[in-house]
Enzyme design. Structure first.
Site, PDB file in Angstrom:
ATOM      1  N   ASN A 150     -12.035  -0.514  -4.464  1.00 41.75           N
ATOM      2  CA  ASN A 150     -12.386  -1.754  -5.195  1.00 41.75           C
ATOM      3  C   ASN A 150     -13.886  -1.889  -5.468  1.00 41.75           C
ATOM      4  O   ASN A 150     -14.284  -2.376  -6.521  1.00 41.75           O
ATOM      5  CB  ASN A 150     -11.837  -2.984  -4.451  1.00 41.75           C
ATOM      6  CG  ASN A 150     -12.451  -3.168  -3.096  1.00 41.75           C
ATOM      7  OD1 ASN A 150     -12.723  -2.197  -2.399  1.00 41.75           O
ATOM      8  ND2 ASN A 150     -12.684  -4.399  -2.723  1.00 41.75           N
ATOM      9  N   GLU A 248     -12.304  -2.333   8.790  1.00 42.67           N
ATOM     10  CA  GLU A 248     -12.528  -3.476   7.891  1.00 42.67           C
ATOM     11  C   GLU A 248     -11.319  -3.541   6.975  1.00 42.67           C
ATOM     12  O   GLU A 248     -11.177  -2.701   6.083  1.00 42.67           O
ATOM     13  CB  GLU A 248     -13.809  -3.266   7.075  1.00 42.67           C
ATOM     14  CG  GLU A 248     -15.064  -3.123   7.899  1.00 42.67           C
ATOM     15  CD  GLU A 248     -15.391  -4.360   8.709  1.00 42.67           C
ATOM     16  OE1 GLU A 248     -14.960  -5.466   8.320  1.00 42.67           O
ATOM     17  OE2 GLU A 248     -16.051  -4.238   9.748  1.00 42.67           O
ATOM     18  N   CYS A 282     -11.978  -7.929  -1.073  1.00 42.31           N
ATOM     19  CA  CYS A 282     -11.351  -8.342   0.182  1.00 42.31           C
ATOM     20  C   CYS A 282     -11.747  -9.773   0.532  1.00 42.31           C
ATOM     21  O   CYS A 282     -11.039 -10.456   1.257  1.00 42.31           O
ATOM     22  CB  CYS A 282     -11.724  -7.388   1.299  1.00 42.31           C
ATOM     23  SG  CYS A 282     -13.503  -7.171   1.447  1.00 42.31           S
ATOM     24  N   GLU A 459     -19.562  -4.556  10.738  1.00 40.00           N
ATOM     25  CA  GLU A 459     -20.564  -3.755  10.037  1.00 40.00           C
ATOM     26  C   GLU A 459     -21.787  -4.644   9.811  1.00 40.00           C
ATOM     27  O   GLU A 459     -21.803  -5.802  10.191  1.00 40.00           O
ATOM     28  CB  GLU A 459     -19.991  -3.267   8.694  1.00 40.00           C
ATOM     29  CG  GLU A 459     -18.782  -2.368   8.864  1.00 40.00           C
ATOM     30  CD  GLU A 459     -18.302  -1.741   7.571  1.00 40.00           C
ATOM     31  OE1 GLU A 459     -18.165  -2.462   6.561  1.00 40.00           O
ATOM     32  OE2 GLU A 459     -18.056  -0.516   7.559  1.00 40.00           O
TER      33      GLU A 459
HETATM   34  P1  NDP Z   1      -5.933   1.889   1.446  1.00 36.02           P
HETATM   35  O1  NDP Z   1      -5.752   1.470   2.843  1.00 36.02           O
HETATM   36  O2  NDP Z   1      -4.744   2.353   0.703  1.00 36.02           O
HETATM   37  O3  NDP Z   1      -6.996   3.069   1.344  1.00 36.02           O
HETATM   38  C1  NDP Z   1      -8.314   2.978   1.814  1.00 36.02           C
HETATM   39  C2  NDP Z   1      -8.858   4.368   2.024  1.00 36.02           C
HETATM   40  O4  NDP Z   1      -8.107   5.008   3.055  1.00 36.02           O
HETATM   41  C3  NDP Z   1      -8.732   5.288   0.807  1.00 36.02           C
HETATM   42  O5  NDP Z   1      -9.793   6.197   0.777  1.00 36.02           O
HETATM   43  C4  NDP Z   1      -7.423   5.988   1.091  1.00 36.02           C
HETATM   44  O6  NDP Z   1      -7.308   7.164   0.369  1.00 36.02           O
HETATM   45  C5  NDP Z   1      -7.532   6.208   2.584  1.00 36.02           C
HETATM   46  N1  NDP Z   1      -6.281   6.400   3.294  1.00 36.02           N
HETATM   47  C6  NDP Z   1      -5.026   6.037   2.934  1.00 36.02           C
HETATM   48  N2  NDP Z   1      -4.128   6.414   3.877  1.00 36.02           N
HETATM   49  C7  NDP Z   1      -4.837   7.018   4.864  1.00 36.02           C
HETATM   50  C8  NDP Z   1      -4.495   7.618   6.111  1.00 36.02           C
HETATM   51  N3  NDP Z   1      -3.231   7.672   6.538  1.00 36.02           N
HETATM   52  N4  NDP Z   1      -5.468   8.138   6.876  1.00 36.02           N
HETATM   53  C9  NDP Z   1      -6.757   8.082   6.474  1.00 36.02           C
HETATM   54  N5  NDP Z   1      -7.148   7.555   5.294  1.00 36.02           N
HETATM   55  C10 NDP Z   1      -6.203   7.012   4.499  1.00 36.02           C
HETATM   56  O7  NDP Z   1      -6.640   0.686   0.711  1.00 36.02           O
HETATM   57  P2  NDP Z   1      -6.991   0.559  -0.819  1.00 36.02           P
HETATM   58  O8  NDP Z   1      -7.823   1.722  -1.248  1.00 36.02           O
HETATM   59  O9  NDP Z   1      -5.743   0.255  -1.557  1.00 36.02           O
HETATM   60  O10 NDP Z   1      -7.975  -0.700  -0.797  1.00 36.02           O
HETATM   61  C11 NDP Z   1      -7.535  -1.999  -0.822  1.00 36.02           C
HETATM   62  C12 NDP Z   1      -7.509  -2.602   0.564  1.00 36.02           C
HETATM   63  O11 NDP Z   1      -8.788  -2.506   1.156  1.00 36.02           O
HETATM   64  C13 NDP Z   1      -7.193  -4.088   0.525  1.00 36.02           C
HETATM   65  O12 NDP Z   1      -6.278  -4.406   1.541  1.00 36.02           O
HETATM   66  C14 NDP Z   1      -8.525  -4.748   0.798  1.00 36.02           C
HETATM   67  O13 NDP Z   1      -8.446  -6.022   1.344  1.00 36.02           O
HETATM   68  C15 NDP Z   1      -9.145  -3.765   1.729  1.00 36.02           C
HETATM   69  N6  NDP Z   1     -10.596  -3.946   1.745  1.00 36.02           N
HETATM   70  C16 NDP Z   1     -11.198  -4.470   2.857  1.00 36.02           C
HETATM   71  C17 NDP Z   1     -12.562  -4.724   2.881  1.00 36.02           C
HETATM   72  C18 NDP Z   1     -13.236  -5.243   4.105  1.00 36.02           C
HETATM   73  O14 NDP Z   1     -14.458  -5.103   4.197  1.00 36.02           O
HETATM   74  N7  NDP Z   1     -12.544  -5.837   5.047  1.00 36.02           N
HETATM   75  C19 NDP Z   1     -13.399  -4.454   1.708  1.00 36.02           C
HETATM   76  C20 NDP Z   1     -12.669  -3.910   0.590  1.00 36.02           C
HETATM   77  C21 NDP Z   1     -11.312  -3.664   0.622  1.00 36.02           C
HETATM   78  P3  NDP Z   1      -6.592   7.179  -1.095  1.00 36.02           P
HETATM   79  O15 NDP Z   1      -7.114   6.058  -1.874  1.00 36.02           O
HETATM   80  O16 NDP Z   1      -7.042   8.468  -1.587  1.00 36.02           O
HETATM   81  O17 NDP Z   1      -5.136   7.068  -0.799  1.00 36.02           O
END
Ligand code: NDP
Length: 478
Positions: A150, A248, A282, A459
């Protein structure tokens, strides 16, 4: 554009030569390939990072600081190129990438470049026992950083900068959905003089590349930002390996509006906290609770202003809402809106939009749904799109109950000019961050993170430097 892995300061193809398509959200077309990296690529990155750590962990703070600040400067010099790449890859308005995402990526490096020179540890004199304790804070070794799509470069650098500032070497994975700016960062780091192997960027799917980082027995800390389900899965793998973990995760943040607030400031900010970055933040205030006395006025004005938001191609200067990040994500948000139609009343939006000349892009109307209970799917589960709900409340107690009655606890926003109420509510909100009469006002020194299903750890500022170091107490008897 063909993205490559950045290992030991060089760009290279994945060992298996497997690739993933990269889609442009604005027109739905494939415009490049990304490595579908395997465990072997992660291992190759780990090995060079391990070697680099021997020297990097012993560099002076001034040396690290200088390199980090140089990276920040080069990001700024390349602002236009990086912003265009971010907008094309993610679908966000170019104006947003230029004003928020890329400047913040530069700030992350500059901030931690300075912070590391100010970081200190404690000493404890054992009075009357002729002993003094001092605490060393030593870099961990090779650490893993995994970030979402995002705010691609913004969140990627938010982890990498403190990790390398603290003397660690990094194996990092951006989201496979938005790999471009992370790819471009490699070259910037080389030009800034970051020694080979200190930062290694591996592209690929979360379930394979990401998981290989988490499972690696010698990658001793994982900093992850993403969804709560993924966070839970990572925690399951990392816990028995005794890794340090910073998670996070998702949010379903309340925006509580009292009738005594500064109305116009609240209305403008609420538009931003609802729909900025297509609602894919988020910290978005996706559950809006309004005091009964103000409800009808707010509802009328908010719907009117939302209808006026221009949805369009990310490059058009008057676009406020660009494209959602991917087709599957657009479909997920649309399916949530269908649930919302059953659980409440759609006041505006709710439909996919066809933008002329970009008919296959992932565009969606900003959507407002009026509900009568907090106890419904669209108010309990994260949608992560331009969709918000409205609901009135009677009094302070009810507002607090509505705000806290959710599994998440990332952030909350409160609008009021009553100081005593502000103090009462902020103390009782179950969230890691609370904004009063503002939203997403960020000071990089402050702790950033959530409670409950929004994650563990913090963080930001020295919290991040503490996470990326191991403390060791030394007790000297004299
Ligand atoms: P995901 O959890 O799907 O993915 C996040 C990252 O983790 C990506 O790089 C993804 O790779 C990777 N990933 C997925 N599965 C695994 C695994 N089993 N082991 C290790 N890495 C993995 O989230 P999104 O990318 O869809 O992002 C949206 C989410 O992130 C929302 O829930 C949002 O709220 C949260 N978010 C939280 C923030 C915070 O600071 N609290 C800030 C921004 C977003 P790939 O994309 O290649 O599958």
């Amino acid at each position: 554009m063909k993205v490559q892995n950045y290992i030991n300061g060089n760009y290279q193809n994945p060992i298996s030569n497997q690739w993933l398509n990269n889609y442009c959200p604005a027109n739905g077309e494939i415009y490049g390939q990304t490595p579908n990296s395997s465990k072997e690529d992660v291992e190759a990155a780990f090995q060079v990072a391990k070697t680099a750590f021997q020297k990097w962990s012993k560099t002076t703070l001034e040396e690290r600081s200088k390199i980090l600040i140089k990276i920040a400067e080069l990001i700024e010099i390349n602002l236009d190129k990086l912003a265009e790449a971010e907008s094309e890859d993610n679908g966000k308005p170019l104006s947003l990438a230029k004003s928020v995402d890329i400047p913040r990526a530069a700030s992350n490096f500059r901030f931690f470049g300075h912070a590391i020179t100010q970081f200190s540890s404690e000493s404890h004199e054992s009075s009357g026992q002729n002993a003094i304790n001092y605490t060393l804070r030593q870099p961990i070794g090779v650490v893993g950083c995994i970030s979402p799509w995002n705010l691609p470069l913004y969140l990627f650098t938010w982890k990498i900068a403190p990790a390398i500032a603290a003397g660690n070497c990094v194996v990092a994975k951006p989201s496979e959905v938005t790999p471009i700016t992370a790819y471009l960062l490699g070259d910037i780091c080389t030009k800034a003089g970051l020694p080979k192997g200190v930062l290694n960027i591996i592209h690929g799917k979360g379930s394979t590349t990401g998981q290989a980082i988490v499972e690696h027995p010698d990658i001793k800390a994982i900093s992850f930002t993403g969804g709560s389900k993924t966070g839970a899965q990572i925690a399951k793998i990392a816990a028995p390996l005794f890794k340090k973990l910073s998670l996070e995760l998702g949010g379903k943040n309340p925006n509580i509006i009292f009738a005594d607030c500064d109305y116009h400031a609240m209305l403008e900010t609420t538009l931003r906290s609802s729909f900025s970055n297509q609602g894919q933040i988020c910290l978005s205030g996706s559950r809006i609770f309004i005091e009964e006395a103000l409800y009808n006025r707010f509802k009328t004005d908010f719907v009117k202003k939302t209808k006026a938001l221009k949805v369009g191609h990310p490059r058009e200067t008057n676009t406020v809402i660009g494209a959602l990040v991917s087709k599957p994500h657009l479909e997920k948000v649309l399916s949530n809106i269908e649930i919302g139609k059953k659980e409440g009343t759609v006041l505006c939006g709710g439909n996919k939009i066809t933008v002329k000349n970009y008919e296959n892009g992932y565009y969606l109307e900003p959507t407002i749904i009026e509900i009568s209970t907090n106890d419904c799917k669209i108010n309990q589960e994260e949608i992560f799109g331009p969709v918000v709900t409205l609901m009135p409340f009677k009094n302070e107690n009810e507002a607090l109950e509505l705000a806290n009655n959710v599994t998440y606890g990332l952030s909350a926003t409160l609008w009021t000019n009553n100081l005593k109420r502000t103090m009462r509510i902020t103390h009782q909100l179950k969230a890691g961050m609370v904004w009063v009469n503002t939203w997403m006002h960020r000071d990089l020194r402050t702790p950033f993170g959530g409670v409950k299903a929004s994650g563990i750890g913090r963080e930001g500022g020295f919290e991040a430097l503490r996470f990326f170091t191991e403390s060791k107490n030394v007790c000297i008897k004299y």
